[in-house]
Enzyme design. Structure first.
Site, short mmCIF file in Angstrom:
data_model
loop_
_atom_site.label_atom_id
_atom_site.label_comp_id
_atom_site.label_asym_id
_atom_site.label_seq_id
_atom_site.Cartn_x
_atom_site.Cartn_y
_atom_site.Cartn_z
N ARG A 107 0.98 -1.42 0.16
CA ARG A 107 0.24 0.16 0.02
C ARG A 107 1.13 1.11 0.08
NH1 ARG A 107 -6.02 0.89 3.62
NH2 ARG A 107 -6.31 -0.19 1.50
N HIS A 134 -7.37 1.43 -6.54
CA HIS A 134 -7.19 0.38 -5.49
C HIS A 134 -8.25 -0.66 -5.71
CE1 HIS A 134 -7.86 -1.26 -1.79
NE2 HIS A 134 -9.05 -0.62 -0.98
N GLN A 137 -9.99 -4.28 -3.99
CA GLN A 137 -11.15 -3.34 -3.01
C GLN A 137 -12.12 -3.65 -4.40
OE1 GLN A 137 -12.48 -2.11 -0.12
NE2 GLN A 137 -14.27 -2.65 -0.94
N ASP A 225 -17.41 6.50 -1.52
CA ASP A 225 -17.03 6.72 -0.48
C ASP A 225 -17.25 7.76 -0.13
OD1 ASP A 225 -14.02 5.92 0.31
OD2 ASP A 225 -13.22 5.55 -1.78
N CYS A 264 -16.24 1.36 0.35
CA CYS A 264 -15.21 -0.01 0.44
C CYS A 264 -15.01 0.52 1.85
CB CYS A 264 -13.96 0.48 -0.59
SG CYS A 264 -13.85 2.17 -0.20
N ARG A 292 -13.88 -8.91 0.47
CA ARG A 292 -11.80 -8.96 0.68
C ARG A 292 -11.59 -10.32 1.11
NH1 ARG A 292 -10.08 -4.06 0.49
NH2 ARG A 292 -8.64 -4.60 -0.13
#
Ligand code: CP
Ligand code: NVA
Length: 307
Positions: A107, A134, A137, A225, A264, A292
């Site tokens: 990340r 991402h 995700q 988001d 998410c 996930r």
């Protein structure tokens, strides 16, 4: 060697194979205690490092458990504990880490860190979120959508709010897998033009607009988001601009009757989404979080040629 850097790097059959593997592995271990391993132990003998330059709950837990359940070894390091950014080049770090472990999930704060790392690494590298995308995700999000409502092809998806990293990966998902995506954002918070140009070039059904009502009309799935991502610092400006993009009952009522609501997470309740929607019948946000785990397994297996 196969990295997992962005969804658009894969063909439709490749992403479909990952989605199928995630769904079938999920089914195969239904009701098994979480601490038990999957029967076939496909990552036995592999060691994988998780490196975080930003905080994480879901990505960290789901990758750790996915690797353990697949029979691999895993450890987690924060970027701050490493020599990253203290003068050693990203490429040299990647060469060194490649001598110790079999794979890495990174990340990174910045997209270029991920790219430089992947270019120099001799082991698979997985993008666990950057300022730009991402992908892990959104693979889990597509799995969730398909689990509840069937194939993404033909589905109307509405993105409401900041045209951020998660939105960019949704553009790529729709571009590769099908479906249509209407993105409602204030003009200054639209997705980066590189994503919109790519969508246009491959004739993906991606449209950008300012009206959340237009984007959500008859949608099968409404996604939002946080207004402020980890790399953003203009909180006040974003709160002012994004207030009209809150997903609440009035907006959700414009979508298809059985529309899903996705986020998410982490969510900022009663900012980008109301409690009523988060906790209401449309919401599948905790299924997304669970998925996930299942999606990470498929991503890992693809990286190690075991799909
Ligand atoms: N959705 C997501 O990636 O959450 P974390 O930042 O907690 O990993
Ligand atoms: N857009 C958010 C996603 C967090 C998982 C961020 O980058 O902070």
């Amino acid at each position: 060697m196969t990295h997992f850097l962005d969804l658009k790097d894969f063909t439709k059959p490749q992403l479909r194979a990952m989605l199928n593997a995630a769904a079938s592995r999920k089914k195969a271990r239904a009701n098994q205690p979480k601490g038990t391993v999957d029967q076939d132990l496909p990552l036995k003998g592999k060691a994988i490092a998780l490196v975080f330059e930003r905080p994480s709950t879901r990505t960290r837990f789901s990758f750790e458990m996915a690797i353990r359940q697949l029979g691999g070894e895993v450890f987690t390091v924060s970027g701050a504990e490493m020599q990253l950014g203290r003068g050693e080049t990203i490429a040299d770090t990647a060469r060194v880490v490649s001598r110790y472990v079999d794979g890495i999930m990174l990340r990174a704060k910045e997209q270029h860190t991920l790219q430089e790392f992947a270019a120099a690494a001799t082991i698979p590298v997985i993008n666990g979120l950057t300022n730009r995308t991402h992908p892990t995700q959104v693979l889990a999000d597509v799995l969730t959508l398909e689990e509840h409502r069937g194939a993404i092809d033909g589905k109307r998806i509405a993105w409401v709010g900041d045209g951020n990293n998660v939105c960019a990966s949704w553009i790529e998902a729709v571009g590769v897998l099908g479906g249509s995506l209407k993105i409602a954002s204030p003009e200054s918070l639209r997705p980066r033009s590189e994503f919109l140009n790519w969508a246009k070039q491959i004739k993906a059904e991606v449209e950008v607009m300012t009206s959340p009502e237009l984007a959500v009309a008859k949608a099968n799935c409404v996604v939002t988001d946080a207004w402020l991502s980890m790399h953003d610092d203009d909180m006040e400006n974003r709160h002012n601009l994004l207030q009209p993009y809150q997903v609440n009952e009035a907006l959700m009522n414009l979508a298809a009757k059985d529309a899903l609501f996705m986020h998410c997470l982490p969510a900022h309740r009663n900012e980008e989404v109301t409690d009523q929607i988060m906790d209401g019948p449309h919401s599948v946000v905790f299924d997304e979080a669970e998925n996930r785990l299942h999606a990470q397994k498929a991503i890992l297996l693809n990286c190690f040629g075991k799909l």
